[in-house]
Design a protein around this motif. Structure first.
Motif, short mmCIF file in Angstrom:
data_model
loop_
_atom_site.label_atom_id
_atom_site.label_comp_id
_atom_site.label_asym_id
_atom_site.label_seq_id
_atom_site.Cartn_x
_atom_site.Cartn_y
_atom_site.Cartn_z
N SER A 95 -2.53 34.04 48.17
CA SER A 95 -1.64 33.05 48.92
C SER A 95 -1.06 33.60 49.57
O SER A 95 -0.13 33.27 50.72
CB SER A 95 -0.61 32.54 47.66
OG SER A 95 0.37 34.08 47.10
N ASP A 96 -0.73 35.29 50.07
CA ASP A 96 0.48 35.30 50.81
C ASP A 96 -0.38 35.36 52.51
O ASP A 96 0.24 36.01 53.31
CB ASP A 96 1.39 36.19 50.47
CG ASP A 96 1.52 36.64 49.49
OD1 ASP A 96 2.17 35.03 49.51
OD2 ASP A 96 3.02 37.34 48.58
N SER A 98 -2.96 33.90 54.49
CA SER A 98 -2.75 33.36 55.39
C SER A 98 -1.25 33.06 55.86
O SER A 98 -1.61 32.75 57.85
CB SER A 98 -3.38 31.94 55.09
OG SER A 98 -2.63 31.32 54.28
N ALA A 140 -7.47 30.78 51.69
CA ALA A 140 -6.46 31.28 51.34
C ALA A 140 -6.39 31.28 49.66
O ALA A 140 -5.33 32.41 49.63
CB ALA A 140 -5.20 30.06 51.75
N ASN A 141 -6.94 30.89 49.27
CA ASN A 141 -7.13 31.19 47.89
C ASN A 141 -7.55 32.65 47.29
O ASN A 141 -6.87 33.81 46.39
CB ASN A 141 -7.85 29.91 46.99
CG ASN A 141 -7.45 29.15 46.95
OD1 ASN A 141 -6.71 28.40 47.66
ND2 ASN A 141 -8.82 28.50 47.49
#
Length: 418
Positions: A95-96, A98, A140-141
């Protein structure tokens, strides 16, 4: 070069589209006859279709004379996307990621350009473009990004010397020429053209490794019988373009390719016969054409004499071999250049004469008995092919004392008994 197809192809290269008469002495190829094209034909008029792998620009016009290395069309080939796990690279939660990416999706990147980075007093790291590319996606996932190599120029050569018969705007051209045409039993390597240099004076002579020296660089070499791994390695060192010879022992080709421990390599005499896919194309260091098969066999005398007569002349070869889906055998195309040879009658057998019949000498072209030569004893009744549902015409063939019943599709006629 792909034989026996009347439809377009999406891959770059050639299709032998048709054969037609040229003058009184030449012969005519009728639709459908090409499935029985013999392994050697001389003085025939052929049309070869050259196609781009993607829509592009044709650079020549009908009637134009072209050489083998003439660029007849060009295009840009898109790259294949590759994914990179930046979460693992930076050792951070997916999740970090992007937040670390500094470029927008669709951005063009140069090799070495920073795509993502993290900076802190304790830890600082950058991920740079490994090649000129386009940032095609950021997930992003999962923390993955996708890079697509920037399109690369692709130039399509004529491959043979001849005349442009017609063009297909955006796609390619048809090249016509008068030529001698031959097929081999198997080989590897893609399309190449060059000048023939004879290294054997008889079809029973192997190529001496010491004869492959600096004088053979960029030539296509003609041998007689077998070839060894040592000779092939010397040919690669000397940057030889290709080799045409009669045979090779299984252990020699395995030694040259160093596939001893590969499960995907072919097994001689097995129905699972295959050739390494990664050596059929431009990745091969040279193009090898074996005309007779495995073992230590001399080249067929008619083929050797035809090639011997063209010493120091240009020819085109393609070693790609497929024995199952997308059937293809190695090919040799020798342009007819002299008026004396052009006036010589074609030696192509008629379509009916190319069908096996009792007494005919045939070569087996199925994977199990590739290259073996035998004699047709009888023609048993046709049988239904369980895989395809159609009737297979059969021939009983004696090979080294063993009798086999094979479909016509697994045979090519070398000589008929009249």
């Amino acid at each position: 070069m792909t034989l026996y197809s009347d439809s377009a192809t999406s891959s770059p290269g050639s299709i032998l589209r048709q054969q037609s008469g040229s003058g009184v002495k030449a012969t005519t190829m009728q639709p459908g006859e090409n499935q029985y094209l013999p392994s050697l034909v001389q003085n025939i008029s052929i049309t070869i279709e050259r196609q781009l792998p993607a829509l592009g620009e044709v650079l020549v016009a009908p009637g134009q004379r072209v050489d083998s290395d003439t660029i007849v069309a060009r295009t840009l080939l898109p790259g294949r996307p590759r994914v990179y796990n930046l979460a693992d690279y930076f050792e951070l939660p997916a999740s970090d990621i992007s937040k670390l990416v500094e470029k927008k999706v669709g951005a063009k990147l140069s090799k070495g350009e920073v795509i993502a980075s993290t900076k802190s007093l304790i830890f600082s790291r950058q991920f740079k473009a490994p090649y000129d590319a386009i940032l095609s996606a950021v997930d992003a996932n999962s923390g993955y990004i996708s890079l697509t190599p920037q399109p690369q120029p692709y130039n399509l050569e004529a491959f043979v010397r001849g005349n442009i018969a017609s063009t297909m705007p955006g796609y390619g051209v048809n090249v016509e020429l008068q030529a001698n045409y031959a097929r081999g039993a198997f080989g590897f390597g893609g399309e190449r053209h060059g000048v023939l240099r004879v290294l054997a004076t008889r079809p029973t002579d192997p190529i001496d490794p010491l004869s492959v020296d600096s004088r053979t660089t960029n030539f296509i070499l003609l041998g007689g019988s077998y070839i060894t791994a040592e000779t092939l390695r010397r040919a690669v060192e000397m940057k030889v373009r290709g080799i045409i010879t009669g045979s090779i022992r299984e252990e020699e080709i395995t030694k040259f390719l160093e596939y001893r421990n590969r499960k995907t390599f072919y097994q001689v005499g097995q129905h699972g016969w295959r050739f390494p896919a990664d050596l059929s194309g431009q990745d091969s260091p040279l193009t090898l054409i074996i005309t007779e098969g495995f073992g230590m066999r001399p080249m067929a005398s008619r083929l050797f004499e035809m090639l011997l007569a063209h010493d120091s002349e240009e020819l085109s070869i393609n070693g790609v071999t497929r024995l199952r889906r997308g059937w293809q055998r190695p090919e040799i195309i020798v342009p007819v250049l002299t008026s004396l040879e052009a006036n010589r009658a074609s030696t192509r057998l008629g379509a009916a004469e190319q069908l096996p019949r009792p007494g005919a000498t045939v070569r087996l072209i199925n994977p199990t008995y590739l290259g073996a030569v035998g004699t047709v004893i009888s023609l048993p009744p046709s049988r239904r092919n369980s895989a395809h549902g159609h009737l297979d015409r059969l021939a009983e063939v004696e090979v080294s004392g063993t009798r086999l019943v094979l479909p016509f599709a697994d045979l090519e006629v070398l000589e008929q008994r009249y």
